[in-house]
Design a protein around this motif. Structure first.
Motif, mmCIF file in Angstrom:
data_model
loop_
_atom_site.group_PDB
_atom_site.id
_atom_site.type_symbol
_atom_site.label_atom_id
_atom_site.label_comp_id
_atom_site.label_asym_id
_atom_site.label_seq_id
_atom_site.Cartn_x
_atom_site.Cartn_y
_atom_site.Cartn_z
ATOM 1 N N LEU A 358 -27.810 -34.406 4.240
ATOM 2 C CA LEU A 358 -28.765 -34.681 3.160
ATOM 3 C C LEU A 358 -30.107 -34.190 3.670
ATOM 4 C CD1 LEU A 358 -27.651 -38.341 2.377
ATOM 5 C CD2 LEU A 358 -27.083 -36.296 1.081
ATOM 6 N N ASP A 359 -30.824 -33.478 2.844
ATOM 7 C CA ASP A 359 -32.111 -32.969 3.299
ATOM 8 C C ASP A 359 -33.187 -33.324 2.280
ATOM 9 O OD1 ASP A 359 -33.131 -30.621 5.398
ATOM 10 O OD2 ASP A 359 -34.322 -30.849 3.563
ATOM 11 N N LEU A 360 -34.136 -34.124 2.720
ATOM 12 C CA LEU A 360 -35.196 -34.559 1.818
ATOM 13 C C LEU A 360 -36.434 -33.758 2.141
ATOM 14 C CD1 LEU A 360 -34.483 -38.278 2.439
ATOM 15 C CD2 LEU A 360 -34.230 -37.167 0.238
ATOM 16 N N ALA A 361 -36.614 -32.687 1.426
ATOM 17 C CA ALA A 361 -37.785 -31.838 1.619
ATOM 18 C C ALA A 361 -38.126 -31.675 3.101
ATOM 19 C CB ALA A 361 -38.960 -32.413 0.836
ATOM 20 N N GLY A 362 -37.195 -31.256 3.874
ATOM 21 C CA GLY A 362 -37.460 -30.942 5.271
ATOM 22 C C GLY A 362 -37.001 -32.029 6.229
ATOM 23 N N HIS A 363 -36.759 -33.212 5.728
ATOM 24 C CA HIS A 363 -36.299 -34.289 6.611
ATOM 25 C C HIS A 363 -34.774 -34.349 6.530
ATOM 26 C CE1 HIS A 363 -35.953 -38.899 7.183
ATOM 27 N NE2 HIS A 363 -35.368 -38.207 8.127
ATOM 28 N N ARG A 364 -34.115 -33.884 7.600
ATOM 29 C CA ARG A 364 -32.666 -33.725 7.616
ATOM 30 C C ARG A 364 -31.947 -34.992 8.067
ATOM 31 N NH1 ARG A 364 -30.109 -28.864 8.999
ATOM 32 N NH2 ARG A 364 -31.792 -28.004 7.771
ATOM 33 N N ILE A 365 -30.940 -35.418 7.330
ATOM 34 C CA ILE A 365 -30.121 -36.551 7.763
ATOM 35 C C ILE A 365 -28.684 -36.047 7.841
ATOM 36 C CG2 ILE A 365 -29.368 -38.893 7.207
ATOM 37 C CD1 ILE A 365 -31.887 -38.894 5.292
ATOM 38 N N ASP A 366 -28.168 -35.972 9.051
ATOM 39 C CA ASP A 366 -26.804 -35.503 9.220
ATOM 40 C C ASP A 366 -25.880 -36.703 9.086
ATOM 41 O OD1 ASP A 366 -24.392 -34.587 10.030
ATOM 42 O OD2 ASP A 366 -25.200 -33.323 11.631
ATOM 43 N N ILE A 367 -25.118 -36.749 8.012
ATOM 44 C CA ILE A 367 -24.312 -37.962 7.820
ATOM 45 C C ILE A 367 -22.836 -37.707 8.110
ATOM 46 C CG2 ILE A 367 -25.905 -39.047 6.196
ATOM 47 C CD1 ILE A 367 -23.948 -38.235 3.986
ATOM 48 N N SER A 368 -22.508 -36.492 8.563
ATOM 49 C CA SER A 368 -21.088 -36.216 8.758
ATOM 50 C C SER A 368 -20.497 -37.148 9.809
ATOM 51 C CB SER A 368 -20.853 -34.757 9.119
ATOM 52 O OG SER A 368 -21.666 -34.420 10.204
ATOM 53 N N GLY A 566 -34.259 -33.308 -3.131
ATOM 54 C CA GLY A 566 -33.698 -32.861 -1.864
ATOM 55 C C GLY A 566 -32.409 -32.076 -2.045
ATOM 56 N N LEU A 567 -31.763 -31.778 -0.923
ATOM 57 C CA LEU A 567 -30.537 -30.977 -0.922
ATOM 58 C C LEU A 567 -29.365 -31.816 -0.426
ATOM 59 C CD1 LEU A 567 -31.915 -27.887 1.014
ATOM 60 C CD2 LEU A 567 -31.628 -28.080 -1.445
ATOM 61 N N VAL A 568 -28.209 -31.504 -0.943
ATOM 62 C CA VAL A 568 -27.000 -32.143 -0.435
ATOM 63 C C VAL A 568 -26.093 -31.020 0.056
ATOM 64 C CG1 VAL A 568 -25.039 -33.614 -1.011
ATOM 65 C CG2 VAL A 568 -27.189 -33.906 -2.222
ATOM 66 N N GLY A 569 -25.674 -31.094 1.301
ATOM 67 C CA GLY A 569 -24.799 -30.056 1.853
ATOM 68 C C GLY A 569 -23.383 -30.580 1.957
ATOM 69 N N MET A 570 -22.436 -29.769 1.485
ATOM 70 C CA MET A 570 -21.046 -30.219 1.524
ATOM 71 C C MET A 570 -20.192 -29.263 2.331
ATOM 72 S SD MET A 570 -20.467 -31.199 -2.368
ATOM 73 C CE MET A 570 -22.057 -31.128 -3.075
ATOM 74 N N LEU A 571 -19.312 -29.832 3.114
ATOM 75 C CA LEU A 571 -18.395 -28.997 3.890
ATOM 76 C C LEU A 571 -17.192 -28.664 3.028
ATOM 77 C CD1 LEU A 571 -18.168 -30.591 7.417
ATOM 78 C CD2 LEU A 571 -19.035 -28.329 6.808
ATOM 79 N N ASP A 572 -16.849 -27.392 2.987
ATOM 80 C CA ASP A 572 -15.644 -26.987 2.257
ATOM 81 C C ASP A 572 -14.998 -25.868 3.062
ATOM 82 O OD1 ASP A 572 -13.720 -26.583 0.355
ATOM 83 O OD2 ASP A 572 -14.991 -25.329 -0.919
ATOM 84 N N PRO A 573 -14.231 -26.236 4.079
ATOM 85 C CA PRO A 573 -13.712 -25.222 4.999
ATOM 86 C C PRO A 573 -12.665 -24.316 4.343
ATOM 87 C CG PRO A 573 -12.790 -27.375 5.485
ATOM 88 C CD PRO A 573 -13.781 -27.580 4.404
#
Ligand code: ATP
Length: 940
Positions: A358-368, A566-573
Motif C-alpha cells: 500500500l502506498d500513501l503518496a510516498g509512504h510505503r507499507i509493505d503488507i505482504s 494512494g496506490l495498491v500493489g497486487m502480486l499476480d505471478p
C-alpha cells in the motif's frame, strides 16, 4: 390482475405489452414471485414441468433414423443400388444380393461413426449453455440458463447474455444491445418504471423489458422472468435465425472439391474400362459391374465421414484438456495457428491476486509479510488495527477499495470464522485486504450504502461509486474529512487514467494540490512497483454535494476533482506451466503475443519472465492510435507485447497479423473483445472470467483460463490434421493400387484380377474398418516441433501427393506381380491370392503410416488400440472369406495353402519395408544436416 396459476400459465401468457404496463410489484404478484427472495426450488421444479426447459428447439439435430437414411443418400450408394438392380434384372441375383449386403454393412459402419460424432457434438453443445445467477429460496445461486422458469429473478451484469424475457426490476445504468431482435445497433438504457399508454410498442421501445439472446453491454440490473424458451420473443423468430444443418469446415470444402475431381476421374475410368473391356471381348455384364466397382474404388467415399469424426472426437479430446470447442471448424484451424495473442491477467498469470503493497503518496507499507500467514481471513489482529488508527488515510484507502467494488466477502462454509472473496480477483483482493484490517465489507455497506455508480470499463480503466454517509463515526478521526458531508465518491482504476481526473492528493492527512511534481512522484512509484511485475491500482475520493445525490450522474460527472489517496500493489505471478507452454510454442513456430490492458512496465516484466518479450519493444494503446495501418503491418512482425490496449484496438492487431499471412488465435473476456474474437481465426474466450458475450463470439472456450490450454489445443489440432492426411494417404494410395491392378492386369493377358464384388469388399470394408483406427492415431512426438501448416496450402501439400502416388504405384505393382505369378503358374486360387495380398498391403501400409518419421518397430502397437483392433477384425474377416466355404461362392474365393498365405504376407510386407527404408533415409539426412550445422557453427 389476478395471479396466474402455474397450471394454466402456459395458455394465459401476457403479451410483452401487458408486462410493460404492470408495476414491478404487480408483475411479481402475477408470477407469484417474491422480489427479494425469488421463487422456491419447489416452485421452480413444478414450473419447469409445465414450461419445459428454457431452450430453443434445436433444428440442426439429426434423428438416428435420419442418420441411417443419410447413409443411403449419397451418390455412390445410389450408383451401387442401381448396379444391384441391373444385376438382378440381368439375371445375376447372387451379385445383386451381395452388393446390397455390402452396402448395408458400409451403412452400418457409417451409422456407428456418425452417431458417435453426433453424440460428441451434442455433449459439447450442452456444455456451452451459459450459466446464470438467480434468486432461489432467498439466496443467489448459479444455475444453467436452461433451468430458468417464469417468476425467476435473474441478476445481470455487463457481458451477460439475457437468458430469458423479463421485466426489468432493477437497473444500475444497465444498457442492453438488442440488435439481433430489433436491428438497432445502439444499446438501450433500461428502466424499471411502467410504460403507460395503450398503443402497441415496438420491441425497441419496451425499455422496461429485457429479451432473451440480447446482451448487457454496460451496468447491472435484475429482471423478473416473464417468458422462457420458445415463448420468448427470440423463440418466436427462432425459426428464422436457427442454424439449420451442419457446418461445413474449410477442410471439408476442400475435400469435397477433391471428391468432385475424383468423381469426374471415376466417370472417365468407368467409360474407358467399359469400352476397353468390350474391345477385348469381355462379357458386357461383367464389364459393367467392373466399371461400377472401379468407380467406387476411385472415389474416397469415407473421407467426409472420417473428417467429421476426426473433428468431433478431436473436440472431445480437447475438452479433456480443458478447451471447449464451440465451432467445429476451429479444431482444424487450430492446427495451423501461427500467432497466439493472449491477455496477461489470468491467462498468462495466476489471477489469484494478493495485495502486497500500500502506498500513501510516498509512504510505503509493505503488507505482504503481514498478511502472508493469514489467508484466508480471520479477524484483524492488534497490530493491524493500530496501524489503521495511526494512519487515517490508510483506513480511507482500504475502505474506498472495498466499497468501490463489486466483489463480496462470504463466509467460507467449510471453515467457520473464515472468509473468502467472490467476484473479480482484482476486486476480491481489495475486499480481502480491507478485511484483514477489520474493515469488513458488510459493515462498510451499512455505514456507507451505495447510491450511484459508474461501472468499470476497460476503456476508461476506472470504476466509481457514490455512497451516502450514514454513520459518520465510522470515518476514522481525521481532520481531512468533512463530517458535514452526507455523500462521498470513491474511484479506483489504472493510475495513469486516475490521475487525469484527480486535482488533489491526500498527503499526511492533508488535501494538497496535485501539481506536476506530485504527478511525477506518483508515476515514478507506480513504475517502480510495476517493474517488479506488480499490478497497481490507484484509489481516490471526493466529498459530494447534497444535490448530486438525487441525480443519475454519468461517469464524467462522478469522476472529477478527485483527491488521490494512494496506490495498491497486487502480486499476480505468472502461471507456472506457462513458461513451458511458451517454449513449446516457440519450437512449434508459433509466436505468443501479449495484449494487455495493464501497465506497460508490468507487462514488460511479466513478458520477460515468460520469454515472450521478443525484440523487447512494447507498444501501448495510446501509441497505437498514432500508427498507420501500413506501419502496424510492419510492427506486428517485431512486437510481441502490447500494453494499456483498449479492447477495440485488439481488432486492429488481429487484422494486421492476418494481412501478414498469420493464422491468429486471440483471447478475450469482455463485451468489447467480441469483435476481435469474431475476427480472429480462432477466438478464445475465458471460461472462468469471460463474459457470455465473449463466449458467444468465440470459437473455443478455455475452461481453466490458461494459456497452456491453448497450446494443448493446438497440439490436438495438429494431430487431427495429421490423422486426416494419414487417412487420405491410406485411402487414395490404396485406390490407386486397385485401379492399376484392374487396368494393367488384363493388358498383361490375365483375366480381371479382382471380381467386382471383391473390389467392393476391399473398398467398403477393408478401407472402412482400417479407417476407423487411422483416424484416431495419437500425436506424433514431433508434432510441436514443426512449423505450422499454412492455411493457403492444399491438403496434399508437404509431399503427401507424391507419397500417395509412389505408395499406390508400389502396392499396385506388387499385387500385379503376385497376380501374374499365380496366374501364369496356373494356381486356381490366383484371384484369392491377389485379394489377400491387397488386404495385407493395406494393413501394412496403414501401420507403416502411423508415424512419418518414427520406425513402426519402435512404436508401441498398443498406443493405437482401435487400429490394432481393426487389423485383427480384418484378418478374421479375410480368413472367413478364404476358409469358410459357403462364402466362396459369393466372393469367388478358394481356400489358400500355407505357402500361398506366406507369399501374400511377404508381398504385403514389401510396402512396410520400403516405407521404413524411406523413413530411415529421411532421418539420416536430418541427423547429417544437424551435425553439419553443428560443425559449421563450431568452425565459425
Ligand atoms: P488483461 O487485459 O491482460 O486481462 P487487465 O485486467 O489489466 O489485463 P483490463 O481489465 O482492461 O486489463 O484492465 C485495465 C486496467 O484497469 C488494469 O490494469 C487496472 O489498472 C484497471 N482495472 C482493472 N480492473 C479494475 C476494476 N475492477 N476497477 C478499477 N480498475 C480496474
Amino acid at each position: 390482475m389476478s395471479p396466474i396459476e402455474p397450471r394454466n400459465l402456459s395458455n394465459k401468457f401476457l403479451s410483452v405489452q401487458q408486462w410493460t404496463q404492470l408495476t414491478i410489484a404487480n408483475a411479481a404478484a402475477t408470477l407469484q414471485s417474491n422480489l427479494k427472495n425469488g421463487i422456491s426450488s419447489n416452485q421452480a421444479s413444478e414450473r419447469q414441468k409445465h414450461y419445459g426447459l428454457n431452450t430453443l428447439q434445436e433444428k440442426g439435430n439429426k434423428s438416428p433414423l435420419r442418420v441411417i437414411l443419410d447413409q443411403f443418400a449419397n451418390t455412390l450408394v445410389i450408383v451401387l443400388i442401381i448396379a444391384a438392380v441391373i444385376s438382378a434384372v440381368a439375371g445375376s441375383l447372387k451379385d445383386a444380393i451381395a452388393i446390397v449386403a455390402i452396402v448395408t454393412l458400409n451403412a452400418v459402419l457409417g451409422f456407428i461413426q456418425e452417431i458417435r460424432a453426433e453424440r460428441a457434438i451434442a455433449a459439447l453443445r450442452q456444455l456451452a449453455i451459459p450459466k446464470t445467477r438467480v434468486r432461489r429460496d432467498g439466496i443467489v445461486v448459479e444455475i444453467s440458463s436452461s433451468e430458468l422458469v417464469p417468476g425467476d429473478i435473474v441478476l445481470l451484469e455487463a457481458g451477460n447474455l439475457v437468458p430469458a424475457d423479463g421485466r426489468i426490476i432493477e437497473s444500475a445504468s444497465m444498457r442492453i444491445a438488442e440488435a439481433m431482435l430489433t436491428g438497432e445497433s445502439e444499446p438501450i438504457e433500461k428502466q424499471t418504471e411502467t410504460i403507460p399508454g395503450k398503443n402497441a410498442l415496438a420491441l425497441g421501445d419496451q425499455v422496461n423489458m429485457a429479451f432473451m439472446g440480447t446482451s448487457v453491454t454496460f451496468g447491472r440490473g435484475q429482471i423478473l422472468v416473464t417468458a422462457t424458451g420458445m415463448n420468448t420473443e427470440l423463440g418466436k423468430v427462432a425459426n428464422l435465425i436457427q442454424n439449420v444443418g451442419q457446418v461445413i469446415t474449410p477442410l471439408q470444402h476442400r475435400l469435397n472439391r477433391l471428391g468432385r475431381i475424383l468423381a469426374i476421374a471415376a466417370f472417365c475410368v468407368v467409360a474407358v474400362i467399359f469400352i476397353f473391356g468390350l474391345l477385348f471381348g469381355h462379357d458386357w455384364k461383367l464389364m459393367f459391374m467392373t466399371a461400377v466397382s472401379m468407380a467406387v474404388a476411385v472415389i474416397p467415399e469415407g473421407l467426409p465421414a472420417v473428417v467429421t469424426i476426426a473433428l468431433a472426437l478431436g473436440a472431445q479430446r480437447m475438452l479433456h484438456r480443458n478447451a471447449l470447442i464451440r465451432r467445429l471448424p476451429a479444431v482444424e484451424t487450430l492446427g495451423s495457428v501461427s500467432v497466439i495473442c493472449s491477455d496477461k491477467t489470468g491467462t498468462l498469470t495466476e489471477n489469484r491476486m494478493k495485495v502486497s503493497v500500500l502506498d500513501l503518496a510516498g509512504h510505503r507499507i509493505d503488507i505482504s509479510e503481514e498478511l502472508k500467514h493469514r489467508q484466508p481471513i480471520t479477524i484483524a489482529n492488534k497490530k493491524t488495527s493500530t496501524l489503521i488508527n495511526d494512519e487515517p488515510s490508510l483506513a480511507l484507502l482500504l475502505m474506498s477499495g472495498s466499497l468501490c467494488n463489486d466483489a463480496t466477502l462470504q463466509i467460507d462454509r467449510g471453515r467457520p470464522g473464515h472468509y473468502r472473496a467472490v467476484g473479480d480477483p482484482t476486486e476480491g483482493a481489495l475486499v480481502i485486504a480491507a478485511a484483514h484490517f477489520n474493515l469488513l465489507r458488510d459493515q462498510l455497506d451499512l455505514d456507507f450504502p451505495r447510491i450511484n455508480e459508474a461501472p468499470f470499463d476497460s476503456e476508461r480503466k476506472r470504476m466509481s461509486t457514490m455512497h451516502s454517509i450514514v454513520n459518520p463515526s465510522a470515518w476514522f478521526s481525521t481532520n481531512t474529512l468533512n463530517h458535514n458531508s452526507k455523500f462521498v465518491v470513491f474511484t479506483k482504476g489504472a493510475v495513469d487514467s486516475l490521475l487525469t481526473v484527480c486535482s488533489h492528493v491526500l498527503y499526511e492527512n492533508q488535501v494538497v494540490h496535485l501539481d506536476d511534481a506530485w504527478r511525477n512522484k506518483i508515476t515514478a512509484t507506480n513504475n517502480e512497483l510495476a517493474r517488479d511485475g506488480i499490478r497497481v491500482l490507484g484509489i481516490a475520493y471526493r466529498l459530494a454535494a447534497n444535490e448530486e445525490s438525487d441525480k443519475k450522474l454519468t461517469a464524467t460527472q462522478l469522476e472529477r476533482n478527485l483527491i488521490f489517496i494512494g496506490l495498491v500493489g497486487m502480486l499476480d505471478p505468472p502461471r507456472s506451466e506457462v513458461k513451458q507452454a511458451v517454449a513449446t510454442c516457440q519450437s512449434a513456430g508459433i509466436r505468443p503475443v501479449m495484449i494487455t490492458g495493464d501497465h506497460p512496465v508490468t507487462a514488460r516484466r511479466i513478458a520477460a519472465d515468460l520469454n515472450i518479450l521478443g525484440t523487447g519493444q512494447v507498444i501501448t494503446g495510446p501509441e497505437l492510435l498514432g500508427i498507420s495501418p501500413a506501419q502496424l503491418d510492419k510492427l506486428v512482425n517485431q512486437v510481441s507485447v502490447y500494453a494499456r490496449v483498449a479492447p477495440e484496438q485488439k481488432l486492429r492487431i488481429v487484422e494486421a497479423l492476418q494481412r501478414q499471412g498469420h493464422v491468429v488465435a486471440m483471447t478475450g473476456d469482455g463485451v468489447n473483445d467480441a469483435p476481435a474474437l469474431r475476427r480472429a481465426d480462432i477466438g478464445v474466450a475465458m471460461g472462468i472470467t469471460g463474459t457470455d458475450v465473449a463466449k458467444e463470439a468465440a470459437a473455443m472456450v478455455l475452461v481453466d483460463d490458461n494459456f497452456a490450454t491453448i497450446v494443448a489445443a493446438v497440439e490436438e489440432g495438429r494431430s487431427i490434421n495429421d490423422n486426416i492426411r494419414r487417412f487420405l494417404k491410406f485411402s487414395l494410395a490404396g485406390n490407386l493400387a486397385k485401379l492399376l491392378l484392374v487396368f494393367v492386369g488384363p493388358l498383361l493377358g490375365m483375366p480381371l484380377p479382382l471380381t467386382p464384388f471383391q473390389i467392393l469388399w476391399l473398398n467398403l470394408v477393408t478401407d472402412g474398418v482400417l479407417g476407423l483406427g487411422i483416424g484416431v492415431e495419437p500425436s506424433e512426438p514431433d508434432v510441436m516441433q514443426r512449423k505450422p501448416q499454412k492455411s493457403s496450402e492444399g491438403i496434399l501439400a508437404h509431399g503427401l501427393g507424391i507419397q500417395i502416388i509412389w505408395q499406390g504405384l508400389l502396392m499396385g505393382i506388387v499385387s500385379i506381380a503376385v497376380g501374374w505369378w499365380a496366374f501364369s503358374t496356373k494356381q486356381p486360387q490366383w484371384q484369392t491370392l491377389v485379394l489377400t495380398t491387397v488386404v495385407l498391403l493395406q494393413i501394412f501400409q496403414a501401420h507403416a503410416s502411423r508415424s512419418s518419421q518414427q520406425s513402426v518397430f519402435k512404436q508401441n502397437p498398443f498406443s493405437n488400440k482401435p487400429l490394432l483392433g481393426a487389423t485383427l477384425l480384418l484378418i478374421i474377416l479375410q480368413a472367413a472369406v478364404i476358409y469358410i466355404s459357403p462364402l466362396h461362392n459369393i466372393f469367388a474365393t478358394l481356400s489358400m495353402s500355407a505357402k500361398q498365405v506366406g507369399i501374400s504376407f511377404l508381398a504385403g510386407l514389401v510396402v512396410l519395408i520400403v516405407v521404413e527404408i524411406f523413413k530411415s533415409l529421411i532421418n539420416y539426412r536430418k541427423i547429417k544436416k544437424k551435425s553439419n550445422n553443428f560443425l559449421n557453427a563450431a568452425i565459425e
